[in-house]
Design an enzyme around this catalytic site. Structure first.
Site, PDB file in Angstrom:
ATOM      1  N   THR A  99      22.996  -3.507  30.130  1.00 47.07           N
ATOM      2  CA  THR A  99      21.835  -4.071  29.342  1.00 47.07           C
ATOM      3  C   THR A  99      22.405  -4.506  27.784  1.00 47.07           C
ATOM      4  O   THR A  99      22.180  -5.401  27.263  1.00 47.07           O
ATOM      5  CB  THR A  99      21.226  -2.575  28.994  1.00 47.07           C
ATOM      6  OG1 THR A  99      20.587  -2.206  30.225  1.00 47.07           O
ATOM      7  CG2 THR A  99      20.052  -2.766  27.986  1.00 47.07           C
ATOM      8  N   HIS A 114      16.051 -10.274  31.845  1.00 43.30           N
ATOM      9  CA  HIS A 114      15.437  -8.885  32.570  1.00 43.30           C
ATOM     10  C   HIS A 114      15.611  -8.995  33.883  1.00 43.30           C
ATOM     11  O   HIS A 114      15.314 -10.027  34.448  1.00 43.30           O
ATOM     12  CB  HIS A 114      14.150  -8.755  31.697  1.00 43.30           C
ATOM     13  CG  HIS A 114      13.291  -7.657  32.383  1.00 43.30           C
ATOM     14  ND1 HIS A 114      13.560  -6.285  32.168  1.00 43.30           N
ATOM     15  CD2 HIS A 114      12.574  -7.702  33.557  1.00 43.30           C
ATOM     16  CE1 HIS A 114      12.986  -5.483  32.908  1.00 43.30           C
ATOM     17  NE2 HIS A 114      12.185  -6.354  33.613  1.00 43.30           N
TER      18      HIS A 114
END
Ligand code: CMP
Length: 136
Positions: free
Chosen positions: A94, A118
């Site tokens: 992330t 994402h």
């Protein structure tokens, strides 16, 4: 056993703003993903809040939703064997500073918020997220 799966991918505002969408789409197709559906949209903050509802108790929720609604994004249905896991491998961690060399977030990400892409984190969430963008 491997199986053909679909997952949701979003090219986030920071990457669209830098006009990286064609390059990023090429990265997906190079890794065997087929782009089944795609659209460029600019969502409202309320829509972002609904999309990221699982994060509503997190301290970063408000900034995250403001960010995702700050500019155009590309949403895509990606398909290949084990699409969910393979997309997460290709994206990397992330936070771009933790992402491995060669991953999308390492190559293109700017920060933990502006991390360029994402991807759904499970097959169950992939179904929910694909419905959110493509079946409403
Ligand atoms: P994404 O995979 O889109 O899912 C939620 C997003 O929240 C994540 O990418 C990050 O861009 C953002 N985010 C911001 N702060 C954090 C944090 N501390 N931990 C996890 N995600 C964060």
């Amino acid at each position: 056993m491997s199986k053909i799966e679909q997952t949701l991918s979003i090219i986030k505002p920071d990457a669209v703003e830098r006009n990286l969408q064609d390059q990023i789409k090429q990265e997906f197709t190079n890794k065997g993903f087929e782009i089944i559906k795609e659209k460029k949209i600019h969502i409202s903050k309320e829509e972002a809040e609904r999309f990221y509802k699982v994060h509503e108790t997190k301290p970063f929720y408000n900034d995250l939703c403001s960010y995702l609604s700050s500019g155009p994004i590309i949403v895509m249905t990606l398909q290949r064997e084990n699409a969910v896991v393979e997309n997460r491998k290709l994206m990397g961690a992330t936070n771009p500073v933790d992402a491995e060399e060669g991953t999308l977030r390492k190559k293109y990400g700017i920060s933990i918020d502006k991390n360029s892409v994402h991807g759904s984190d499970s097959p169950e969430n992939a179904k929910i997220e694909l419905d959110f963008f493509f079946n409403h």
